[in-house]
Motif scaffolding. Structure first.
Motif, short mmCIF file in Angstrom:
data_model
loop_
_atom_site.label_atom_id
_atom_site.label_comp_id
_atom_site.label_asym_id
_atom_site.label_seq_id
_atom_site.Cartn_x
_atom_site.Cartn_y
_atom_site.Cartn_z
N PHE A 290 0.83 -1.20 0.00
CA PHE A 290 0.00 0.00 0.00
C PHE A 290 0.87 1.26 0.00
O PHE A 290 0.68 2.16 -0.82
CB PHE A 290 -0.93 -0.04 1.22
CG PHE A 290 -1.66 1.24 1.52
CD1 PHE A 290 -2.39 1.90 0.55
CD2 PHE A 290 -1.62 1.78 2.81
CE1 PHE A 290 -3.08 3.07 0.84
CE2 PHE A 290 -2.30 2.94 3.11
CZ PHE A 290 -3.02 3.60 2.12
N VAL A 291 1.86 1.30 0.88
CA VAL A 291 2.73 2.48 1.00
C VAL A 291 3.57 2.66 -0.25
O VAL A 291 3.74 3.78 -0.75
CB VAL A 291 3.61 2.36 2.26
CG1 VAL A 291 4.62 3.51 2.32
CG2 VAL A 291 2.75 2.34 3.52
N GLN A 292 4.11 1.56 -0.79
CA GLN A 292 4.92 1.66 -2.01
C GLN A 292 4.09 2.21 -3.16
O GLN A 292 4.59 3.01 -3.98
CB GLN A 292 5.48 0.29 -2.38
CG GLN A 292 6.63 -0.17 -1.49
CD GLN A 292 7.27 -1.44 -2.00
OE1 GLN A 292 7.54 -1.57 -3.19
NE2 GLN A 292 7.52 -2.39 -1.10
N GLY A 293 2.83 1.80 -3.25
CA GLY A 293 1.96 2.32 -4.30
C GLY A 293 1.73 3.81 -4.19
O GLY A 293 1.72 4.53 -5.20
N ILE A 294 1.57 4.32 -2.97
CA ILE A 294 1.37 5.75 -2.76
C ILE A 294 2.64 6.52 -3.12
O ILE A 294 2.59 7.60 -3.73
CB ILE A 294 0.97 6.04 -1.29
CG1 ILE A 294 -0.39 5.39 -0.97
CG2 ILE A 294 0.93 7.53 -1.02
CD1 ILE A 294 -1.55 5.92 -1.79
N LYS A 295 3.79 5.97 -2.78
CA LYS A 295 5.07 6.64 -3.08
C LYS A 295 5.26 6.81 -4.59
O LYS A 295 5.93 7.76 -5.03
CB LYS A 295 6.23 5.85 -2.49
CG LYS A 295 6.36 5.97 -0.99
CD LYS A 295 7.55 5.17 -0.47
CE LYS A 295 7.71 5.37 1.05
NZ LYS A 295 8.85 4.57 1.58
N LYS A 296 4.69 5.92 -5.38
CA LYS A 296 4.86 5.99 -6.84
C LYS A 296 3.97 7.06 -7.49
O LYS A 296 4.03 7.24 -8.69
CB LYS A 296 4.54 4.62 -7.46
CG LYS A 296 5.60 3.56 -7.16
CD LYS A 296 5.27 2.25 -7.86
CE LYS A 296 6.37 1.23 -7.64
NZ LYS A 296 6.10 -0.05 -8.35
N MET A 297 3.16 7.74 -6.69
CA MET A 297 2.23 8.74 -7.23
C MET A 297 2.83 10.13 -7.28
O MET A 297 2.10 11.12 -7.42
CB MET A 297 0.93 8.74 -6.42
CG MET A 297 0.15 7.45 -6.55
SD MET A 297 -1.38 7.47 -5.58
CE MET A 297 -1.95 5.79 -5.82
N GLY A 298 4.13 10.24 -7.14
CA GLY A 298 4.79 11.54 -7.25
C GLY A 298 4.68 12.39 -6.01
O GLY A 298 4.78 13.62 -6.08
N THR A 299 4.49 11.77 -4.85
CA THR A 299 4.38 12.52 -3.60
C THR A 299 5.72 13.12 -3.20
O THR A 299 6.79 12.61 -3.55
CB THR A 299 3.89 11.59 -2.48
OG1 THR A 299 4.72 10.43 -2.44
CG2 THR A 299 2.46 11.17 -2.70
N LEU A 300 5.65 14.19 -2.43
CA LEU A 300 6.87 14.81 -1.89
C LEU A 300 7.44 13.97 -0.75
O LEU A 300 8.64 13.72 -0.67
CB LEU A 300 6.55 16.23 -1.39
CG LEU A 300 7.68 16.96 -0.66
CD1 LEU A 300 8.83 17.24 -1.62
CD2 LEU A 300 7.15 18.27 -0.04
N TYR A 301 6.54 13.52 0.14
CA TYR A 301 6.98 12.75 1.31
C TYR A 301 5.83 11.86 1.77
O TYR A 301 4.68 12.29 1.80
CB TYR A 301 7.40 13.68 2.44
CG TYR A 301 7.92 12.97 3.66
CD1 TYR A 301 9.23 12.50 3.72
CD2 TYR A 301 7.09 12.74 4.77
CE1 TYR A 301 9.71 11.82 4.84
CE2 TYR A 301 7.56 12.08 5.89
CZ TYR A 301 8.87 11.62 5.92
OH TYR A 301 9.33 10.96 7.01
N VAL A 302 6.16 10.61 2.12
CA VAL A 302 5.16 9.67 2.62
C VAL A 302 5.61 9.12 3.97
O VAL A 302 6.73 8.58 4.09
CB VAL A 302 4.94 8.49 1.65
CG1 VAL A 302 3.95 7.47 2.25
CG2 VAL A 302 4.43 8.99 0.30
N ASP A 303 4.77 9.28 4.97
CA ASP A 303 5.00 8.67 6.28
C ASP A 303 3.92 7.60 6.48
O ASP A 303 2.98 7.51 5.68
CB ASP A 303 4.94 9.72 7.39
CG ASP A 303 5.78 9.34 8.60
OD1 ASP A 303 6.00 8.12 8.82
OD2 ASP A 303 6.22 10.25 9.33
#
Length: 400
Positions: A290-303
């Protein structure tokens, strides 16, 4: 209890116990003893079923079981949805049988996704009894009785078949549900953490020893898009040591859009997170995917804040989430967004509304089969259809 669950999961996922903390290592002897006892109980139960001391109920329609050998995060429920949607579109009305674990979040998600299709959902621990009730209410028909030259009817014929009558049962989380006979056994494997430390519960994640792979008719490696080619080959080789002629397919979860918690009818594009700060909050079996998928969306930072699978958020959890959001806001100077999975939303649609003024969105995704060396979407459906049609099916049912 939540902290203990996390510790047990970390031990189960560990490949090297020497890297664990003293607290983790102190629990290993206790968990090892519990695993030994669990293994004995499992063997006795298997023996009783094998020699007929416990009966297996035969349902009057073909049964497709979707299960796994390890605890959550293997894509069982998305695969159940995929198969059920395909059957309904093929003119066969499926009945999904699910236990409804932890408040029935998965059943609610299935009902929402399959609304409008000729799909029934039965929830209950005793799935034979649940099936009997729904057969009595809707009736049933074996789809193999409607074959035309070995093929299911085309669209013009479907109105006669696609009625209220159940044609196929899809058993959600069915591999360890031995009291029901099944015609097709689909085994889901989490490609990111296939077997953990290779130990059975509770020391490890295995619900049965790996030799149970031999029961599978088809294996699906889930989250394959997040796994290296080398690791995928290793998983396949290991499985084929147990059963050589095992068809293997690969799947992924493909994000489609978000909806805002509190307004499920919204459809927010995925690029809304571009250059944004995100806090992923989840209580699912495979939070890493789930987290890896969100990171691939061009986010600045994911916690991230991970809770154990099926965990229901409490007021103390909401306070922890608020504190983390405030930290992120102070650090980046902008309001972070909370992202959850649909499964988390369906577990408790109301609880995360209490995070105002922070926005909370749920990610919607669908299972896709990844084409690989001739094993693609059409190949999977063709194989499944052949297995259902060729199953030796005795229509005699045991008393329920």
């Amino acid at each position: 209890m939540e902290k203990l669950r996390r510790v047990v999961k970390e031990i189960a996922d560990a490949q090297d116990y020497t890297k664990l903390s003293a607290l983790h290592r102190s629990l290993i002897p206790i968990l090892s003893l519990a695993s030994s006892l669990y293994g004995v109980v499992l063997s006795i139960r298997h023996y009783l079923y094998h020699f007929g001391f416990f009966s297996k109920h035969r349902l009057p329609v073909p049964v497709i079981s979707v299960g796994n050998l390890t605890w959550g995060g293997n894509g069982k429920t998305p695969m159940v949805e995929f198969i059920s949607s395909w059957l309904a579109d093929s003119g066969i009305s499926p009945l999904i049988l699910t236990r409804g674990y932890a408040g029935g979040d998965e059943a609610r998600m299935l009902a929402r996704h399959l609304r409008g299709k000729a799909v029934k959902i039965g929830v209950g621990a005793n799935r034979a009894v649940t099936a009997a009730c729904l057969f009595k209410r809707h009736g049933y028909v074996d789809p193999r009785d409607y074959l035309v030259e070995g093929k299911w009817h085309e669209q013009k014929e479907r109105s006669r078949i696609n009625s209220r009558k159940v044609g196929v049962v899809v058993l959600d989380d069915g591999m360890q549900h031995w009291s029901l006979q099944r015609d097709v056994e689909i085994l889901m494997v989490n490609g990111l953490t296939p077997w953990g430390n290779h130990q059975i519960l509770p020391l490890g994640p295995l619900r049965e020893p790996l030799k149970a792979l031999g029961k599978a008719d088809v294996v699906v490696i889930h989250h394959a898009n997040l796994v290296s080619e080398h690791n995928l080959r290793e998983i396949k080789l290991m499985m084929r040591e147990v059963k050589k002629s095992l068809p293997v397919f690969f799947t992924r979860m493909s994000p489609s859009h978000f909806f805002e918690v509190g307004n499920i009818n919204t459809s927010i594009p995925l690029d809304i997170l571009c250059n944004g700060v995100v806090l992923c909050v989840s209580a699912i079996g495979s939070a890493n995917a789930f987290v890896q998928g969100i990171k691939k969306m061009g986010t600045l930072y994911v916690d991230r804040l991970d809770f154990s699978d099926h965990h229901s958020l409490q007021d103390t959890d909401i306070e922890i989430i608020r504190m983390k959001l405030k930290e992120l806001e102070d650090k980046f100077g902008s309001m972070p967004v909370v992202v959850i999975t649909e499964k988390d939303y369906d577990r408790d649609p109301e609880i995360l509304r209490h995070l105002s003024p922070y926005k909370v969105m749920a990610l919607c995704s669908e299972l896709q089969i990844i084409p690989c060396r001739g094993n693609g979407d059409d190949d999977f459906k063709k194989l499944l259809k052949e297995l259902v049609e060729n199953a030796g099916h005795d229509t005699t049912t045991h008393a329920i």
